[in-house]
Design a protein around this motif. Structure first.
Motif, PDB file in Angstrom:
ATOM      1  N   ALA A 188       0.837  -1.201   0.000  1.00 48.38           N
ATOM      2  CA  ALA A 188       0.000   0.000   0.000  1.00 48.38           C
ATOM      3  C   ALA A 188       0.874   1.253   0.000  1.00 48.38           C
ATOM      4  O   ALA A 188       0.580   2.232  -0.712  1.00 48.38           O
ATOM      5  CB  ALA A 188      -0.930  -0.012   1.213  1.00 48.38           C
ATOM      6  N   CYS A 189       1.916   1.234   0.798  1.00 50.02           N
ATOM      7  CA  CYS A 189       2.849   2.368   0.795  1.00 50.02           C
ATOM      8  C   CYS A 189       3.486   2.545  -0.577  1.00 50.02           C
ATOM      9  O   CYS A 189       3.652   3.673  -1.066  1.00 50.02           O
ATOM     10  CB  CYS A 189       3.926   2.151   1.854  1.00 50.02           C
ATOM     11  N   GLU A 190       3.850   1.433  -1.220  1.00 53.18           N
ATOM     12  CA  GLU A 190       4.477   1.491  -2.540  1.00 53.18           C
ATOM     13  C   GLU A 190       3.516   2.061  -3.578  1.00 53.18           C
ATOM     14  O   GLU A 190       3.904   2.881  -4.423  1.00 53.18           O
ATOM     15  CB  GLU A 190       4.942   0.096  -2.954  1.00 53.18           C
ATOM     16  N   LEU A 191       2.266   1.664  -3.507  1.00 52.57           N
ATOM     17  CA  LEU A 191       1.283   2.144  -4.482  1.00 52.57           C
ATOM     18  C   LEU A 191       1.021   3.637  -4.317  1.00 52.57           C
ATOM     19  O   LEU A 191       0.879   4.359  -5.318  1.00 52.57           O
ATOM     20  CB  LEU A 191      -0.016   1.357  -4.329  1.00 52.57           C
ATOM     21  N   ILE A 192       0.969   4.104  -3.090  1.00 55.58           N
ATOM     22  CA  ILE A 192       0.766   5.547  -2.866  1.00 55.58           C
ATOM     23  C   ILE A 192       1.946   6.338  -3.407  1.00 55.58           C
ATOM     24  O   ILE A 192       1.779   7.398  -4.025  1.00 55.58           O
ATOM     25  CB  ILE A 192       0.557   5.826  -1.362  1.00 55.58           C
ATOM     26  N   TRP A 193       3.145   5.815  -3.187  1.00 57.84           N
ATOM     27  CA  TRP A 193       4.333   6.514  -3.706  1.00 57.84           C
ATOM     28  C   TRP A 193       4.323   6.548  -5.231  1.00 57.84           C
ATOM     29  O   TRP A 193       4.650   7.581  -5.842  1.00 57.84           O
ATOM     30  CB  TRP A 193       5.588   5.807  -3.203  1.00 57.84           C
ATOM     31  N   LEU A 194       3.962   5.441  -5.861  1.00 56.81           N
ATOM     32  CA  LEU A 194       3.916   5.408  -7.318  1.00 56.81           C
ATOM     33  C   LEU A 194       2.867   6.363  -7.859  1.00 56.81           C
ATOM     34  O   LEU A 194       3.081   7.015  -8.894  1.00 56.81           O
ATOM     35  CB  LEU A 194       3.629   3.979  -7.797  1.00 56.81           C
ATOM     36  N   LYS A 195       1.724   6.468  -7.195  1.00 65.34           N
ATOM     37  CA  LYS A 195       0.668   7.396  -7.629  1.00 65.34           C
ATOM     38  C   LYS A 195       1.172   8.838  -7.565  1.00 65.34           C
ATOM     39  O   LYS A 195       0.923   9.642  -8.475  1.00 65.34           O
ATOM     40  CB  LYS A 195      -0.568   7.225  -6.753  1.00 65.34           C
ATOM     41  N   THR A 196       1.930   9.162  -6.515  1.00 68.68           N
ATOM     42  CA  THR A 196       2.495  10.504  -6.391  1.00 68.68           C
ATOM     43  C   THR A 196       3.519  10.768  -7.482  1.00 68.68           C
ATOM     44  O   THR A 196       3.566  11.852  -8.071  1.00 68.68           O
ATOM     45  CB  THR A 196       3.146  10.677  -5.016  1.00 68.68           C
ATOM     46  N   LEU A 197       4.351   9.772  -7.761  1.00 69.61           N
ATOM     47  CA  LEU A 197       5.370   9.927  -8.793  1.00 69.61           C
ATOM     48  C   LEU A 197       4.736  10.134 -10.165  1.00 69.61           C
ATOM     49  O   LEU A 197       5.183  10.987 -10.947  1.00 69.61           O
ATOM     50  CB  LEU A 197       6.274   8.697  -8.801  1.00 69.61           C
TER      51      LEU A 197
END
Length: 977
Positions: free
Chosen positions: A875-884
């Motif tokens: 979940a943390c990884e997906l949020i970071w990718l969405k921001t990127l």
């Protein structure tokens, strides 16, 4: 009283003269070069007589004669006394002392023969290094070192590629003396070469209680035994090679054979006994000796030939084996040096024929351009090969062609075969020899037949190039020497440092060279880059550095940018900044040791005071990043919130993206004109090089085609296998065996650096190899205390890489930017601490961009808890990718799909209910619950057989392993466009 005093004084004077006359007469009688004239005699250029009446007159006369003699001695350029006496017979016949003669004619004093001799074997050892040879031997050697036992005069020879190997050779020799002869070395005699006086050698000798005696500077005569032995070796090797026209490239074999023979020849120093006879106490058989360089015929065993193939192969005899009862033969067709006992010799015929227009000794045959590794020494071999040669029973090979079941040396026949039979592995005792035909050649698994022609040409070009590993290797190549000279000149021109005396109490950091070949997009060499790096790991916080943090592009960001660019149809370019860190200024006083190869390297006490940042310093990346980011921000770029090394500019002209990895830049966007303008602006600010389209970035090879982009690290894998000595290993189908059991038992490794270096390189390889991620995660858990069991697992991974050299990941233009994740865990999969393993992977636009395999920090009480913790991580990884993606201007569709194969974990994430299963779980794990409830993430149940993250959590069967890899986009080279 006055008269009495005068008489007493006169009487004393007469006594004095009488005594002087008697003394002078005695001196006169004892001198060899005396000549009597009248009643007096000459002494030191003066004439003395016993009569007191004429003594004063003669004294004055002879003093005047001595003055004349000295004057003519000066006029005639200081001739010898004999020459001067011939010209002037009246001069005194005793030469006088002349300081000028000492200053102008002084010759060395004669060398006395050493009277000290050893009383037992190996008490005194004489050593010397010969080289470098004018021509590198066919097996890659330039030097050799000798160790001569003073008592028995036995000679031990070790071949060297670099002088720095002397210490390792002496260690091996010392172990040999201790283990096989039960003796102790008391004294080592050598010259003052740095290979003998280095700190590591001095410390070792001190620790072993060995006295190191060295000759005076410029006095090789004091090391006479070793020097004369070098002459003897060269004379015999030269004679062996000249008599049969052996090419000079085989000088290493000639030296080894010469040492082998010398140890068996009678010596006058030993009362005409051979060194081996004195050492072993018995006669040594020499009936097995053959003519060096003669033609020989080696039997080919039946399992390596067909019915109508020749039963023997024609070779050249090049010496004697030290660990096998056989002869060393060289096959010019296969370019292999091997050992065989089934040999027939034609000693009357030389294998190498001398043409009429070639002088003797200059016959160089171009059949041997490729050096191959062979054993380190023959007549006096290296440490692991000495057991048999100095064994109690000395058996010799015979000229029979009887089959030997253990014979592993199989020369290929000269005639090609359509279907060569399968080759057997050599027995372990022959692993150090290049004595067999490779059963699993790398060419069978590493090919590029499926790549485009342009990329195949690119791979061929970059695969041919190798980079030096240290300064000694680079200093032998004119290309790299010029690269180092250019780097030093650039550093001086930029006023990077000033050469000063090291202030008292100041600390210095070391320096080393790093060598890198920069390629253009077509595979041609852009330049040979020699980069000077400071050993910043020796810096002290608060003394010579303060703040060090500097952002570096994450490899995840690189893959995300590539996937976005491919789906958008953007062009990708690469740029390289020359001497990037020199643009940053230092605030602290840092002193660095003079780099190897610097013209003033030998000056004592001189160091470099750094004024600008240099590679390797802890504060250098921060200084460079600050400089580059200020330039980009001034050009209307904005720094990404998700990755500080990503800079994006959105405008009317389009989108422009710059990704920074230290001094390497990736530039992409939807407007080619804007990209050209940015390149020009950067070129005006920094010394920057345009490398063209993105093709080779940080060791990652990128093949562009209409199908998309294929990323792999083929050259990196080949170099890794070569470094580990696994290029000829048997390939494995999977990274880990299905029967593998991890435990901490096993023999600890004596040198853990080898294990750590291999695992570190494997970690970097996971950039494009998701197939080995779980295996590498497993072996990286034992970095601090590895055992032989863990090293075998690493070798299994390398064997898998041997069979999948061409594997990588494919990125295609799928026409969307959907963000999808897969999450899985292996509950209590670790048999040691019963912790679970988290595995996940994410896709952007249908392309795999991130993945991870990591052991969880706590023990999970249930499989649901383990899966829930894995979901929190992704979940943390997906949020970071969405921001990127948002920073890149890409609108990511929501909710983001998260695939999971555990329904209990999905219910925990969807329902805010605390019960026995969840009340002990940390609060941070409930982050995923908040994202599910806010509709940002949507969990979807997936069957375990379709769970793509399953490959990151456990060992799978080969069929399932390959099936999941194909879905992840990991494959061999795709079909060409």
């Amino acid at each position: 009283m006055k008269m009495e005093a005068q008489l007493l004084c006169l009487e004393s004077l007469l006594v004095f003269w009488r005594n002087q006359t008697w003394l002078l007469q005695r001196i006169y009688q004892d001198r060899v070069s005396k000549e009597k004239i009248g009643e007096g005699f000459f002494l030191n250029g003066l004439y003395y007589i016993s009569t007191s009446s004429s003594f004063s007159k003669c004294f004055l006369t002879e003093s005047k004669s001595a003055i004349q003699q000295q004057l003519w001695h000066k006029r005639l350029a200081h001739p010898s006394f004999n020459v001067l006496s011939m010209l002037f017979p009246s001069f005194c016949k005793v030469s006088h002392k002349c300081e000028t003669c000492h200053m102008s004619k002084f010759t060395r004093l004669p060398f006395q023969i050493s009277q000290s001799r050893a009383t037992q074997p190996f008490e005194i050892i004489h050593s010397d290094v010969w080289g470098p040879a004018s021509l590198e031997s066919f097996d890659g050697y330039r030097f050799y070192v000798t160790f001569i036992d003073d008592f028995t005069r036995t000679t031990f020879v070790y071949l060297l590629k670099f002088k720095s190997e002397v210490f390792k050779c002496f260690q091996d020799f010392h172990n040999l003396v201790t283990n096989h002869f039960s003796s102790k070395i008391c004294i080592l005699r050598s010259d003052n070469g740095t290979e003998y006086t280095s700190k590591i050698m001095t410390d070792y000798l001190s620790a072993q209680g060995i006295i190191h005696q060295t000759s005076c500077v410029g006095t090789p005569q004091q090391n006479g035994i070793a020097e004369r032995k070098n002459r003897d070796l060269l004379e015999k090797a030269r004679a062996l090679m000249l008599q049969t026209n052996v090419p000079k490239k085989f000088w290493s074999q000639g030296i080894q054979t010469a040492a082998y023979i010398i140890n068996r020849l009678p010596s006058s120093v030993l009362n005409f006994k051979s060194p081996f006879e004195v050492l072993k106490g018995r006669k040594v058989d020499i009936t097995h000796l053959r003519v060096f360089g003669c033609t020989c015929f080696v039997h080919v065993q039946s399992n390596h030939r067909d019915k109508f193939d020749p039963r023997a192969v024609k070779c050249v005899f090049l010496g004697y084996s030290s660990t096998q009862k056989g002869y060393k033969c060289y096959n010019s067709q296969t370019r292999k040096l091997f050992v065989s006992r089934d040999v027939h010799f034609d000693e009357s015929n030389s294998f190498f024929q001398l043409s009429d227009n070639e002088p003797q000794g200059e016959h160089i045959c171009d059949l041997f351009p490729t050096p191959i590794p062979v054993e380190a020494a023959i007549g006096t071999p290296s440490s692991p090969q000495l057991v048999q040669q100095f064994s109690n029973t000395e058996e010799v090979p015979t000229e029979s062609n009887t089959q030997d079941d253990q014979q592993a040396v199989v020369p290929n026949t000269s005639q090609p075969r359509r279907n060569p039979p399968r080759m057997r592995h050599p027995p372990p005792r022959l692993q150090d020899y290049e004595t067999y035909t490779t059963r699993y050649p790398l060419a069978q698994v590493a090919h590029s037949i499926n790549t485009s022609s342009s990329h195949s040409a690119f791979l061929i070009k970059i695969s041919k190039e190798t980079e030096p590993r240290n300064f000694e290797e680079a200093n032998q190549s004119p290309v790299w020497k010029k690269a180092m000279h250019d780097e030093l000149k650039a550093l001086d021109d930029n006023r990077t440092w000033s050469i000063v005396k090291l202030p008292k109490g100041q600390k210095i950091v070391g320096a080393k060279w790093i060598y890198k070949i920069k390629f253009n997009s077509d595979g041609s060499i852009e330049r040979h880059k020699a980069r000077l790096v400071a050993r910043g790991f020796t810096q002290t916080f608060g003394v010579d550095y303060k703040e060090t943090f500097a952002p570096v592009a994450k490899m995840n960001s690189v893959r995300v940018l590539l996937s976005v660019a491919i789906n958008c149809g953007w062009s990708l370019y690469q740029m390289d900044v020359k001497n990037a860190f020199l643009h940053g200024d230092l605030e602290e006083d840092v002193y660095m040791r003079l780099p190897p190869g610097h013209p003033r390297e030998g000056e004592a006490g001189m160091v470099c005071k750094l004024h600008k940042a240099l590679y390797g310093l802890k504060q250098s990346p921060r200084a460079w990043y600050s400089k580059l980011s200020s330039v980009l921000l001034a050009s209307s770029f904005k720094r990404s919130h998700a990755d500080s090394s990503l800079f994006v500019r959105h405008g009317k002209a389009g989108t422009l993206v710059v990704l920074v990895y230290v001094d390497d830049l990736i530039i992409t966007g939807d407007n080619v004109d804007e990209i050209k303008s940015l390149k020009l602006a950067l070129h005006n600010t920094f010394a920057i090089k345009d490398l063209g389209p993105l093709k080779y970035f940080l060791g990652i090879e990128m093949d562009h085609s209409s199908n998309g982009m294929f990323l792999n690290q083929r050259k990196y894998v080949v170099d890794l296998l070569d470094e580990a000595g696994m290029k000829e290993s048997k390939p494995a189908r999977t990274p880990l065996s299905s029967r593998l059991k991890i435990d901490v038992e096993g023999e600890p490794l004596s040198d853990i650096c080898v294990y750590q270096r291999l695992v570190g390189k494997l970690i970097y390889l996971t950039i494009t190899r998701p197939d080995i991620t779980y295996a590498v995660s497993l072996v990286s858990q034992f970095m601090h205390s590895p055992t032989t069991h863990h090293l075998q697992i690493v070798k299994r991974i390398l064997r898998y890489l041997k069979g999948t050299v061409d594997r990588g990941i494919i990125m295609k233009n799928n026409g969307h930017f959907n963000l999808v994740g897969y999450s899985d865990s292996d509950w209590a999969g670790n048999s040691i601490d019963r912790k679970s393993t988290t595995g996940y992977c994410t896709f952007i636009g249908g392309n795999l961009v991130t993945w991870k395999s990591k052991k969880q920090t706590v023990v999970a009480r249930s499989s649901a808890e383990a899966e829930y913790r894995a979901m929190a991580s992704i979940a943390c990884e997906l949020i970071w990718l969405k921001t990127l993606l948002g920073d890149l201007g890409i609108i990511c569709p929501t909710p983001i799909t998260l695939h999971c194969d555990n329904q209990a974990a999905m219910h925990i994430a969807a329902n805010p209910v605390f019960h026995e299963r969840t009340k002990h779980i940390e609060v941070d794990c409930h982050f995923v619950r908040d994202q599910v409830q806010s509709k940002l993430i949507e969990t979807v149940y997936t069957r375990s057989c379709d769970q793509l993250a399953d490959i990151f959590t456990k060992i799978l069967a080969s069929a399932q392993f390959e099936r999941l890899l194909s879905k992840l986009g990991s494959r061999d080279f795709p079909d060409p466009a």
